[in-house]
Design a protein around this motif. Structure first.
Motif, PDB file in Angstrom:
ATOM      1  N   ALA A 197      -8.579   7.013 -11.792  1.00 37.67           N
ATOM      2  CA  ALA A 197      -9.116   5.857 -11.083  1.00 37.67           C
ATOM      3  C   ALA A 197      -9.830   4.897 -12.025  1.00 37.67           C
ATOM      4  O   ALA A 197      -9.720   3.677 -11.895  1.00 37.67           O
TER       5      ALA A 197
ATOM      6  N   ARG B  37      -3.951  10.499  -6.020  1.00 32.90           N
ATOM      7  CA  ARG B  37      -4.703   9.970  -7.155  1.00 32.90           C
ATOM      8  C   ARG B  37      -5.842  10.904  -7.549  1.00 32.90           C
ATOM      9  O   ARG B  37      -6.557  11.423  -6.691  1.00 32.90           O
TER      10      ARG B  37
ATOM     11  N   GLN C 129       0.832  -1.184   0.000  1.00 30.17           N
ATOM     12  CA  GLN C 129       0.000   0.000   0.000  1.00 30.17           C
ATOM     13  C   GLN C 129       0.874   1.243   0.000  1.00 30.17           C
ATOM     14  O   GLN C 129       1.641   1.483   0.930  1.00 30.17           O
ATOM     15  N   ASN C 130       0.774   2.023  -1.061  1.00 34.85           N
ATOM     16  CA  ASN C 130       1.489   3.294  -1.170  1.00 34.85           C
ATOM     17  C   ASN C 130       0.501   4.406  -0.836  1.00 34.85           C
ATOM     18  O   ASN C 130      -0.304   4.831  -1.674  1.00 34.85           O
ATOM     19  N   ILE C 131       0.570   4.881   0.394  1.00 35.91           N
ATOM     20  CA  ILE C 131      -0.438   5.823   0.872  1.00 35.91           C
ATOM     21  C   ILE C 131      -0.322   7.167   0.154  1.00 35.91           C
ATOM     22  O   ILE C 131      -1.331   7.773  -0.229  1.00 35.91           O
ATOM     23  N   SER C 132       0.911   7.655  -0.038  1.00 34.46           N
ATOM     24  CA  SER C 132       1.074   8.954  -0.711  1.00 34.46           C
ATOM     25  C   SER C 132       0.543   8.899  -2.142  1.00 34.46           C
ATOM     26  O   SER C 132      -0.066   9.867  -2.635  1.00 34.46           O
ATOM     27  N   LYS C 133       0.748   7.785  -2.834  1.00 32.49           N
ATOM     28  CA  LYS C 133       0.231   7.647  -4.196  1.00 32.49           C
ATOM     29  C   LYS C 133      -1.289   7.609  -4.198  1.00 32.49           C
ATOM     30  O   LYS C 133      -1.937   8.168  -5.104  1.00 32.49           O
ATOM     31  N   GLN C 134      -1.861   6.976  -3.208  1.00 33.74           N
ATOM     32  CA  GLN C 134      -3.317   6.936  -3.128  1.00 33.74           C
ATOM     33  C   GLN C 134      -3.899   8.313  -2.848  1.00 33.74           C
ATOM     34  O   GLN C 134      -4.962   8.668  -3.369  1.00 33.74           O
ATOM     35  N   VAL C 135      -3.222   9.104  -2.029  1.00 36.39           N
ATOM     36  CA  VAL C 135      -3.713  10.446  -1.722  1.00 36.39           C
ATOM     37  C   VAL C 135      -3.648  11.348  -2.951  1.00 36.39           C
ATOM     38  O   VAL C 135      -4.537  12.184  -3.187  1.00 36.39           O
TER      39      VAL C 135
END
Length: 207
Positions: free
Chosen positions: A193, A188, A180-186
């Motif tokens: 998506a 996005r 899980q890459n949290i910074s990449k998810q934020v």
């Protein structure tokens, strides 16, 4: 009258559910009967005025320990035929251990009745506060006479929890499946998506 009826009801249900916990062939049913036993034991504690112990039985044993047992049993792939074979194989050893424990219990009761044991006498420091509930008395005792031990136990549990997190958490340098890459998810964007495609009939979608 209602207290006597409630006592016998809870006591009978505790004994019955405890017996069914041992005799149930399905481990899931055994854990469920154990939960019923804990609930009725909590009812008995309420009848004798130990509401703090009743709360611990429901929150700690039913809410945590028994549910954890249930999850573990349900996730295991249990071979019931092998389980019954192992039960019959270890049955003589279990009977021997039960007889030893029974002999120790009888010996302890006999020594107590013979007067060989000298029990400590209260010095009045832990005398209950008149007019206060059971929980208030326990809280006053914990935060006065046993404050250091209570805080030490809390620190030990905190260190154990942090140690378990540190031992089980592993940071990997390379990305892997499920990482899980949290910074990449934020970062996005909504347009990143989903992708709208119009595939031709019979050709499917290319990934």
């Amino acid at each position: 009258m209602i207290q006597t009826f409630a006592f016998y009801l809870f006591a009978i249900l505790v004994i019955a559910s405890g017996t069914l916990t041992i005799l149930a062939r399905n481990p899931v049913h055994s854990v469920l009967w154990l939960i019923v036993s804990f609930f009725n034991a909590a009812g008995l504690m309420v009848l004798v005025g130990a509401e703090f112990i009743a709360m611990l039985l429901v929150i700690v044993y039913v809410g945590a320990v028994a549910v954890l047992f249930l999850f573990v049993v349900m996730m295991l792939n249990i071979d019931f035929a092998e389980l019954r074979a192992g039960f019959m194989k270890n049955f003589p050893l279990g009977i021997a251990i039960a007889l030893v424990l029974l002999a120790e219990l009888i010996l302890g009761i006999g020594a107590y009745r013979a007067g060989a044991l000298k029990l400590g006498t209260p010095d009045g420091t832990a005398a209950p506060m008149v007019g206060q509930s059971n929980i208030e008395n326990i809280g006053a005792l914990l935060y006065s006479e046993y404050l250091f031990l209570f805080e030490t136990a809390g620190l030990i549990l905190l260190v154990a929890m942090l140690g378990a997190i540190v031992l089980t958490h592993r940071e990997r340098a390379t990305a892997h499946r499920g990482h899980q890459n949290i910074s990449k998810q934020v970062r996005r964007r909504p347009e990143d998506a989903t992708v709208n495609t119009s595939p031709e009939v019979g050709k499917g979608v290319s990934l």
